[in-house]
Design a protein around this motif. Structure first.
Motif, short mmCIF file in Angstrom:
data_model
loop_
_atom_site.label_atom_id
_atom_site.label_comp_id
_atom_site.label_asym_id
_atom_site.label_seq_id
_atom_site.Cartn_x
_atom_site.Cartn_y
_atom_site.Cartn_z
N LYS A 64 0.94 -1.79 0.15
CA LYS A 64 0.29 -0.26 0.23
C LYS A 64 0.66 1.08 -0.07
O LYS A 64 0.73 2.20 -0.90
CB LYS A 64 -1.00 -0.13 1.32
CG LYS A 64 -1.99 -0.78 1.03
CD LYS A 64 -2.73 -1.00 1.84
CE LYS A 64 -4.13 -0.01 1.81
NZ LYS A 64 -5.27 -0.28 1.06
N GLN A 65 1.88 1.10 0.70
CA GLN A 65 3.11 2.17 0.94
C GLN A 65 3.33 2.61 -0.34
O GLN A 65 3.93 3.79 -1.01
CB GLN A 65 3.57 2.10 2.03
CG GLN A 65 4.69 0.95 2.32
CD GLN A 65 6.29 1.44 1.37
OE1 GLN A 65 6.43 2.72 1.64
NE2 GLN A 65 6.71 0.52 0.43
N ALA A 66 3.72 1.28 -1.32
CA ALA A 66 4.82 1.37 -3.24
C ALA A 66 3.84 2.01 -3.58
O ALA A 66 3.30 2.13 -4.94
CB ALA A 66 5.43 0.15 -2.82
N SER A 67 1.91 2.58 -3.50
CA SER A 67 1.25 2.79 -4.61
C SER A 67 2.08 3.72 -4.71
O SER A 67 2.02 5.06 -4.68
CB SER A 67 0.07 3.32 -3.48
OG SER A 67 -0.22 4.06 -3.36
N PRO A 68 1.29 3.99 -6.91
CA PRO A 68 1.87 4.85 -7.55
C PRO A 68 1.12 6.40 -7.03
O PRO A 68 0.65 6.16 -7.10
CB PRO A 68 1.94 4.29 -9.26
CG PRO A 68 1.50 2.84 -8.70
CD PRO A 68 0.75 2.47 -7.32
N PRO A 69 2.00 7.05 -8.08
CA PRO A 69 1.14 8.43 -7.34
C PRO A 69 -0.17 8.95 -8.12
O PRO A 69 -0.33 8.18 -9.57
CB PRO A 69 2.28 10.27 -8.30
CG PRO A 69 2.95 8.99 -9.00
CD PRO A 69 3.56 7.86 -8.32
N GLY A 70 -1.00 9.08 -7.13
CA GLY A 70 -2.94 8.98 -7.64
C GLY A 70 -3.53 7.68 -7.72
O GLY A 70 -4.60 7.94 -8.36
N MET A 71 -3.16 6.78 -7.49
CA MET A 71 -3.95 5.65 -7.78
C MET A 71 -3.32 4.86 -6.01
O MET A 71 -2.45 5.39 -5.16
CB MET A 71 -2.55 4.52 -8.86
CG MET A 71 -2.37 4.67 -9.65
SD MET A 71 -1.88 3.15 -10.93
CE MET A 71 -2.84 2.63 -11.40
#
Lengths: 164, 139
Positions: A48-55
């Motif tokens: 979850k913390q590695a989610s791409p920006p805006g997703m």
């Protein structure tokens, strides 16, 4: 839900996925469909913390994924599905989620698997799942990075495991 | 768009290889090394030779360190209209953003796009976790 992209990649969220494939998908969410990750709170938090920006990133099991897909609340949401293996993708499709094309990016080598390309190794269960997916007319697009040429994974499977 | 990468030691070549691992082939990326034996003039010549003069307006130079010799050499060339612009701060996220956008934008458009997103290029776990905890849980 509107399906923008579906990919098997057992590294899940990593460089190729966050930069290139997420942009290609252009979706609101990444939904990771994996019983194994779903049962592992630390891995869930790491993803979850590695989610791409805006997703947004959600981690669910197959059952929950089917329920969410059919929930009218998410009718207009666009989704990028990620799987670690073809069996869960097959279960989702058999559960009524209409994935037309499945991109196969990476499945690392483990004991009991045979390597079919540099990035993909399969066991018998995987092979059976891919053959079933092909029979359901799912387009099986073997491609690590977007600029690779598309290969049907069945060709590679037949080369390594012999024809069905 | 042509991209000239210039970094201290052999970093530029390494960045090109890293981009290809994530993005795929980037034939338009031209990496140049900078060694301790080279000076500003020599490096300037080396960069100039790597630029197609017909495509000066469509050539972007990426360097590693702001006001380092690669940057200074590139800046001199841009001032003389030998290339369109130079960005310092070569990193993998920057290079990938450039690789993704190079086919669809002019140099000024790409520079504007990249410079608006530089806060995405450096991240720290503890801060990211704090941020993501503010967001909703799973469905």
């Amino acid at each position: 839900m509107i399906i923008k992209l579906a990919r098997i990649d057992d590294r899940l969220i990593h460089g190729q996925v966050t930069t290139v494939w997420s942009k290609e998908a252009n979706a609101n969410r990444i939904i990771i469909v994996s019983q194994e990750v779903f049962n592992d709170p630390i891995r869930k938090q790491l993803l979850k913390q590695a989610s791409p920006p805006g997703m947004k990133v959600n981690i669910v099991d197959v059952e929950k994924a089917i329920a969410v897909f059919n929930n009218p609340k998410y009718n207009d949401e666009t989704v990028f599905y990620l799987f670690t293996n073809p069996s869960e993708a097959l279960a989702l499709i058999e559960g009524g989620v209409p994935i037309k094309t499945l991109n196969i990016g990476g499945m690392q080598f483990k004991d009991g698997k045979k390597q079919i390309t540099k990035a993909v190794s399969l066991n018998e269960k995987d092979v059976a799942a891919f053959r079933k997916l092909a029979k359901l007319n799912v387009n099986l697009d073997l491609r690590v990075v977007k600029t690779d040429p598309t290969t049907n994974i069945l060709t590679k499977i037949d080369e390594t495991f012999g024809p069905e | 768009m042509d991209i000239i990468l210039v970094g201290h030691a052999n970093t530029a070549q390494a960045f090109k290889e890293a981009v290809e691992m994530v993005f795929g082939k980037v034939e338009n990326f031209h990496p140049l090394s900078f060694s301790p034996s080279e000076g500003l003039e020599e490096l300037t010549k080396k960069i100039e030779t790597a630029i197609n003069p017909q495509k000066a307006e469509d050539t972007l130079i990426l360097t590693d360190l702001f006001s380092g010799t690669p940057y200074n050499a590139a800046a001199g060339l841009v001032m003389h209209h030998k290339a369109a612009d130079v960005i310092a701060g070569m990193s993998l996220p920057l290079c990938l953003e450039v690789a993704l956008s190079a086919g669809q934008m002019t140099v000024p458009e790409l520079v504007k796009h990249v410079m608006a997103n530089t806060n995405e290029y450096v991240k720290c776990l503890s801060e990211v976790v704090q941020e993501s905890q503010k967001e909703e849980d799973d469905f």
